[in-house]
Enzyme design. Structure first.
Site, PDB file in Angstrom:
ATOM      1  N   LYS A 112       0.835  -1.203   0.000  1.00  0.00           N
ATOM      2  CA  LYS A 112       0.000   0.000   0.000  1.00  0.00           C
ATOM      3  C   LYS A 112       0.873   1.258   0.000  1.00  0.00           C
ATOM      4  O   LYS A 112       0.689   2.157  -0.820  1.00  0.00           O
ATOM      5  CB  LYS A 112      -0.904  -0.010   1.240  1.00  0.00           C
ATOM      6  CG  LYS A 112      -1.603   1.319   1.489  1.00  0.00           C
ATOM      7  CD  LYS A 112      -2.463   1.284   2.732  1.00  0.00           C
ATOM      8  CE  LYS A 112      -1.742   1.596   4.018  1.00  0.00           C
ATOM      9  NZ  LYS A 112      -1.471   3.014   4.289  1.00  0.00           N
ATOM     10  N   ASN A 113       1.807   1.317   0.944  1.00  0.00           N
ATOM     11  CA  ASN A 113       2.579   2.557   1.094  1.00  0.00           C
ATOM     12  C   ASN A 113       3.498   2.825  -0.094  1.00  0.00           C
ATOM     13  O   ASN A 113       3.760   3.983  -0.424  1.00  0.00           O
ATOM     14  CB  ASN A 113       3.381   2.536   2.397  1.00  0.00           C
ATOM     15  CG  ASN A 113       2.474   2.717   3.610  1.00  0.00           C
ATOM     16  OD1 ASN A 113       1.290   3.025   3.458  1.00  0.00           O
ATOM     17  ND2 ASN A 113       3.020   2.523   4.797  1.00  0.00           N
ATOM     18  N   ARG A 160      -3.458  11.108   4.543  1.00  0.00           N
ATOM     19  CA  ARG A 160      -2.282  11.957   4.632  1.00  0.00           C
ATOM     20  C   ARG A 160      -1.339  11.807   3.435  1.00  0.00           C
ATOM     21  O   ARG A 160      -0.683  12.760   3.007  1.00  0.00           O
ATOM     22  CB  ARG A 160      -1.577  11.526   5.906  1.00  0.00           C
ATOM     23  CG  ARG A 160      -0.618  12.423   6.450  1.00  0.00           C
ATOM     24  CD  ARG A 160       0.019  11.788   7.654  1.00  0.00           C
ATOM     25  NE  ARG A 160       1.415  12.133   7.654  1.00  0.00           N
ATOM     26  CZ  ARG A 160       1.857  13.324   7.971  1.00  0.00           C
ATOM     27  NH1 ARG A 160       1.031  14.252   8.378  1.00  0.00           N
ATOM     28  NH2 ARG A 160       3.139  13.605   7.905  1.00  0.00           N
ATOM     29  N   CYS A 185      -4.761  13.517  12.929  1.00  0.00           N
ATOM     30  CA  CYS A 185      -4.638  12.090  12.649  1.00  0.00           C
ATOM     31  C   CYS A 185      -4.672  11.361  13.968  1.00  0.00           C
ATOM     32  O   CYS A 185      -4.208  11.864  14.978  1.00  0.00           O
ATOM     33  CB  CYS A 185      -3.321  11.855  11.928  1.00  0.00           C
ATOM     34  SG  CYS A 185      -2.806  10.159  11.941  1.00  0.00           S
ATOM     35  N   ARG A 197       1.603  14.475  13.598  1.00  0.00           N
ATOM     36  CA  ARG A 197       2.052  14.216  12.223  1.00  0.00           C
ATOM     37  C   ARG A 197       2.085  15.482  11.342  1.00  0.00           C
ATOM     38  O   ARG A 197       1.298  15.623  10.402  1.00  0.00           O
ATOM     39  CB  ARG A 197       1.177  13.146  11.569  1.00  0.00           C
ATOM     40  CG  ARG A 197       1.239  11.836  12.302  1.00  0.00           C
ATOM     41  CD  ARG A 197       0.494  10.750  11.590  1.00  0.00           C
ATOM     42  NE  ARG A 197       1.293  10.085  10.574  1.00  0.00           N
ATOM     43  CZ  ARG A 197       0.860   9.035   9.877  1.00  0.00           C
ATOM     44  NH1 ARG A 197      -0.327   8.557  10.059  1.00  0.00           N
ATOM     45  NH2 ARG A 197       1.632   8.472   8.975  1.00  0.00           N
ATOM     46  N   VAL A 206       3.682  18.385   8.567  1.00  0.00           N
ATOM     47  CA  VAL A 206       4.281  18.235   7.230  1.00  0.00           C
ATOM     48  C   VAL A 206       5.419  19.243   7.032  1.00  0.00           C
ATOM     49  O   VAL A 206       5.799  19.548   5.912  1.00  0.00           O
ATOM     50  CB  VAL A 206       3.233  18.403   6.093  1.00  0.00           C
ATOM     51  CG1 VAL A 206       2.337  17.183   5.997  1.00  0.00           C
ATOM     52  CG2 VAL A 206       2.419  19.674   6.260  1.00  0.00           C
ATOM     53  N   ASP A 207       5.953  19.760   8.149  1.00  0.00           N
ATOM     54  CA  ASP A 207       6.994  20.786   8.050  1.00  0.00           C
ATOM     55  C   ASP A 207       8.213  20.329   7.242  1.00  0.00           C
ATOM     56  O   ASP A 207       8.821  21.121   6.518  1.00  0.00           O
ATOM     57  CB  ASP A 207       7.426  21.237   9.457  1.00  0.00           C
ATOM     58  CG  ASP A 207       7.864  20.073  10.336  1.00  0.00           C
ATOM     59  OD1 ASP A 207       7.174  19.034  10.345  1.00  0.00           O
ATOM     60  OD2 ASP A 207       8.911  20.189  11.001  1.00  0.00           O
ATOM     61  N   ASP A 253       4.695   0.359  12.107  1.00  0.00           N
ATOM     62  CA  ASP A 253       3.458  -0.198  11.558  1.00  0.00           C
ATOM     63  C   ASP A 253       3.240  -1.662  11.946  1.00  0.00           C
ATOM     64  O   ASP A 253       2.213  -2.250  11.606  1.00  0.00           O
ATOM     65  CB  ASP A 253       3.439  -0.063  10.028  1.00  0.00           C
ATOM     66  CG  ASP A 253       3.173   1.373   9.585  1.00  0.00           C
ATOM     67  OD1 ASP A 253       2.843   2.203  10.443  1.00  0.00           O
ATOM     68  OD2 ASP A 253       3.315   1.657   8.379  1.00  0.00           O
ATOM     69  N   ILE A 313       8.402   6.508  16.944  1.00  0.00           N
ATOM     70  CA  ILE A 313       8.080   7.230  15.702  1.00  0.00           C
ATOM     71  C   ILE A 313       6.849   8.122  15.892  1.00  0.00           C
ATOM     72  O   ILE A 313       6.865   9.291  15.525  1.00  0.00           O
ATOM     73  CB  ILE A 313       7.819   6.249  14.532  1.00  0.00           C
ATOM     74  CG1 ILE A 313       8.981   5.264  14.383  1.00  0.00           C
ATOM     75  CG2 ILE A 313       7.581   7.007  13.225  1.00  0.00           C
ATOM     76  CD1 ILE A 313      10.289   5.826  13.899  1.00  0.00           C
ATOM     77  N   ARG A 320      -8.616  -0.025   4.606  1.00  0.00           N
ATOM     78  CA  ARG A 320      -7.656   0.918   4.025  1.00  0.00           C
ATOM     79  C   ARG A 320      -6.342   0.203   3.688  1.00  0.00           C
ATOM     80  O   ARG A 320      -5.614   0.646   2.807  1.00  0.00           O
ATOM     81  CB  ARG A 320      -7.350   2.048   5.011  1.00  0.00           C
ATOM     82  CG  ARG A 320      -8.513   2.957   5.274  1.00  0.00           C
ATOM     83  CD  ARG A 320      -8.082   4.098   6.153  1.00  0.00           C
ATOM     84  NE  ARG A 320      -6.915   4.784   5.570  1.00  0.00           N
ATOM     85  CZ  ARG A 320      -6.195   5.684   6.208  1.00  0.00           C
ATOM     86  NH1 ARG A 320      -6.489   6.028   7.433  1.00  0.00           N
ATOM     87  NH2 ARG A 320      -5.156   6.263   5.621  1.00  0.00           N
TER      88      ARG A 320
HETATM   89  C1  UD1 Z   1       4.855   6.611   6.448  1.00  0.00           C
HETATM   90  C2  UD1 Z   1       3.866   5.474   6.272  1.00  0.00           C
HETATM   91  C3  UD1 Z   1       3.288   5.060   7.630  1.00  0.00           C
HETATM   92  C4  UD1 Z   1       4.431   4.731   8.589  1.00  0.00           C
HETATM   93  C5  UD1 Z   1       5.437   5.870   8.647  1.00  0.00           C
HETATM   94  C6  UD1 Z   1       6.668   5.546   9.480  1.00  0.00           C
HETATM   95  C7  UD1 Z   1       2.919   5.928   4.093  1.00  0.00           C
HETATM   96  C8  UD1 Z   1       1.730   6.308   3.297  1.00  0.00           C
HETATM   97  N1  UD1 Z   1       2.770   5.923   5.410  1.00  0.00           N
HETATM   98  O1  UD1 Z   1       4.126   7.717   6.982  1.00  0.00           O
HETATM   99  O2  UD1 Z   1       2.463   3.917   7.440  1.00  0.00           O
HETATM  100  O3  UD1 Z   1       3.894   4.528   9.892  1.00  0.00           O
HETATM  101  O4  UD1 Z   1       5.895   6.200   7.326  1.00  0.00           O
HETATM  102  O5  UD1 Z   1       7.290   4.405   8.999  1.00  0.00           O
HETATM  103  O6  UD1 Z   1       3.954   5.586   3.544  1.00  0.00           O
HETATM  104  N2  UD1 Z   1       7.360  14.171  10.765  1.00  0.00           N
HETATM  105  C9  UD1 Z   1       7.544  15.515  11.056  1.00  0.00           C
HETATM  106  N3  UD1 Z   1       7.402  16.416  10.048  1.00  0.00           N
HETATM  107  C10 UD1 Z   1       7.114  16.039   8.757  1.00  0.00           C
HETATM  108  C11 UD1 Z   1       6.935  14.659   8.482  1.00  0.00           C
HETATM  109  C12 UD1 Z   1       7.072  13.753   9.511  1.00  0.00           C
HETATM  110  O7  UD1 Z   1       7.808  15.889  12.190  1.00  0.00           O
HETATM  111  O8  UD1 Z   1       7.011  16.901   7.886  1.00  0.00           O
HETATM  112  C13 UD1 Z   1       7.500  13.175  11.849  1.00  0.00           C
HETATM  113  C14 UD1 Z   1       6.237  12.373  12.096  1.00  0.00           C
HETATM  114  O9  UD1 Z   1       5.353  13.048  12.952  1.00  0.00           O
HETATM  115  C15 UD1 Z   1       6.806  11.108  12.702  1.00  0.00           C
HETATM  116  C16 UD1 Z   1       8.139  10.931  11.963  1.00  0.00           C
HETATM  117  O10 UD1 Z   1       8.432  12.204  11.420  1.00  0.00           O
HETATM  118  O11 UD1 Z   1       7.064  11.307  14.072  1.00  0.00           O
HETATM  119  C17 UD1 Z   1       8.126   9.916  10.849  1.00  0.00           C
HETATM  120  O12 UD1 Z   1       7.017  10.155  10.011  1.00  0.00           O
HETATM  121  P1  UD1 Z   1       7.065   9.840   8.448  1.00  0.00           P
HETATM  122  O13 UD1 Z   1       8.184   8.892   8.181  1.00  0.00           O
HETATM  123  O14 UD1 Z   1       7.031  11.116   7.695  1.00  0.00           O
HETATM  124  O15 UD1 Z   1       5.694   9.098   8.238  1.00  0.00           O
HETATM  125  P2  UD1 Z   1       4.759   9.169   6.968  1.00  0.00           P
HETATM  126  O16 UD1 Z   1       5.575   9.337   5.745  1.00  0.00           O
HETATM  127  O17 UD1 Z   1       3.636  10.097   7.223  1.00  0.00           O
END
Ligand code: UD1
Length: 422
Positions: free
Chosen positions: A22-23, A94, A118, A123, A125-126, A308, A330, A400
């Protein structure tokens, strides 16, 4: 809302085919926006998240059609006629935010809704935004949307992530393929989904090296072409079904399973007393002796133990011999399955980012509620090993990320059925 009814009935024996990830698919699909030629994905999973991404791409003007038995996704972004990713779709998922990099790279402009809250923590997106700014985009946050513009196109840059992010690495990687000059992504995520995306982008003509390591180098090209790419095996679905014979006994063969996708997960299974053996078609999993042993687990970016699989591992450790400590590094707030497992007789105490699991001999069936995707499947695993009946509510989360769960588990002898809402 549908529920899943499980009657715990002992060992599972059989074969489970593992779907495409999926991811990985959710990152590969937006790559179609980078080219005006067709991109075809094979081995795509049939899941509601994939349908959500399909709707989002279609709303931007891409053509997306599912072919054959639904595993082939044919996409074309020849005519992009809308550069706005609407709140109504982005808030549902997301991963929608992954259209930002490709749209900016191809069209020089994009308006993407912020994903919003979420269930498993803030979570933000910075890091995605920081990467786009490093590549020369001007960003403006207004009314819940990111308005991004790169006059004259994106420019290669050094992007040094302070923490590892899968999504931000994917967004940066896609954007950099069409940026002018060289981009270096430092502290990049190393997950198999990143490697899969880089391999697909390379088939489309991108110049990328270093994927799977902490530093990825991209030399921007003028345009990308079409390609056909098989989606990598879903390591989280794989790990989930590996835990089924671990928790219930029996022996299950996982078709398409690959140990290299699992990082430290396999080490932890071995320490708990679960044997994993490679076969020609994938792998076979069974317990080495009787009850599994307690192990401590810390979630980390790949190749560490995946967040996950934390909920599913907790279901296993709930019946292990001894006391295990699970540390979630995480995502904050990702222990919502613990009180539900406790309703089934588990003994789990949560303190901040740690959960202490005192294994019990037997779980008991109960009515429980799924709170997110991985939590819902952890309750199903626990229910398979419990005495009596368990009714898992709110299973839309499950749809999902897991295709045909009931079918795959029933084929191994589980008594599991979907109960449609009245
Ligand atoms: C992806 C996976 C999700 C998995 C996660 C961690 C997809 C669709 N989803 O989510 O299933 O649990 O990786 O393996 O692929 N963070 C920030 N700022 C940002 C982005 C992330 O602070 O802009 C933090 C998050 O809050 C979290 C950490 O970074 O604590 C890791 O998150 P991230 O690897 O970005 O997860 P996703 O890509 O959202």
């Amino acid at each position: 809302m549908d529920s899943i009814l499980v009657r715990g009935n002992g060992p599972l024996n059989g074969v489970i085919p593992i779907a495409g990830a999926k991811n990985a698919c959710l990152a590969l699909m937006p790559a179609t926006l980078l080219s005006d030629e067709p991109l075809t994905l094979t081995n795509a999973p049939r899941l509601s998240d994939i349908r959500t991404m399909t709707l989002l791409l279609q709303s931007l003007g891409a053509e997306v059609t599912g072919l054959q038995d639904g595993k082939v996704l044919a996409m074309s972004s020849h005519d992009l006629n809308n550069l706005t990713a609407d709140y109504d779709i982005v808030r549902k998922m997301r991963a929608s935010f992954l259209v930002l990099g490709p749209l900016l790279a191809r069209a020089g402009r994009a308006v993407v809704s912020l994903p919003g809250g979420c269930a498993i923590g803030a979570r933000p997106v910075d890091l995605h935004l920081k990467a786009m700014e490093a590549l020369g985009a001007d960003l403006d946050l207004r009314e819940g949307y990111v308005h991004a513009e790169a006059k004259g196109g994106l420019k290669g840059a050094v992007i040094d992530f302070p923490i590892v992010s899968v999504g931000a690495t994917e967004n940066a990687l896609m954007a950099a393929t069409l940026a002018k000059g060289t981009t270096e992504i430092r502290n990049a995520a190393r997950e198999p989904e990143i490697v899969d995306l880089a391999q697909c982008l390379r088939k489309m003509g991108a110049q990328i090296e270093g994927e799977g390591s902490p530093t990825i180098r991209i030399e921007g090209v003028d345009r990308l072409t079409g390609a056909t790419h098989p989606v990598v095996t879903d390591r989280i679905e794989l790990g989930t079904y590996m835990l089924a014979p671990a928790i219930c006994g029996g022996e299950v063969e996982l078709l398409g399973g690959r140990i290299d996708l699992l990082g430290r997960f396999c080490e932890k299974l071995d320490a708990a007393g679960v044997s994993v053996e490679e076969t020609e078609r994938g792998m076979k999993v069974k317990r080495k002796n009787g009850r599994v042993s307690a192990v401590d687990v810390v979630t980390e970016p790949f190749p560490g133990f995946p967040t996950d699989l934390q909920a599913q591992m907790m279901a296993l450790l709930a019946t292990a011999d001894g006391v295990s400590v699970l540390e979630e590094r995480i995502f904050e707030n990702r222990f919502m399955h613990a009180p539900e497992l406790n309703r089934m007789g588990a003994q789990i105490e949560v303190h901040g980012g740690h959960a202490t699991v005192t294994g019990v001999e037997k779980l008991r069936g109960a009515r429980v509620m799924a709170t997110d995707l991985r939590a819902s499947v952890s309750l199903i695993l626990a229910a398979l090993a419990a005495e009596g009946e368990t009714l898992v509510g709110r299973v839309y989360h499950l749809d999902r990320g897991y295709e045909r769960v009931e079918e795959k588990l029933s084929a191994c002898g589980a008594l599991i059925e979907r109960v449609p809402s009245p």
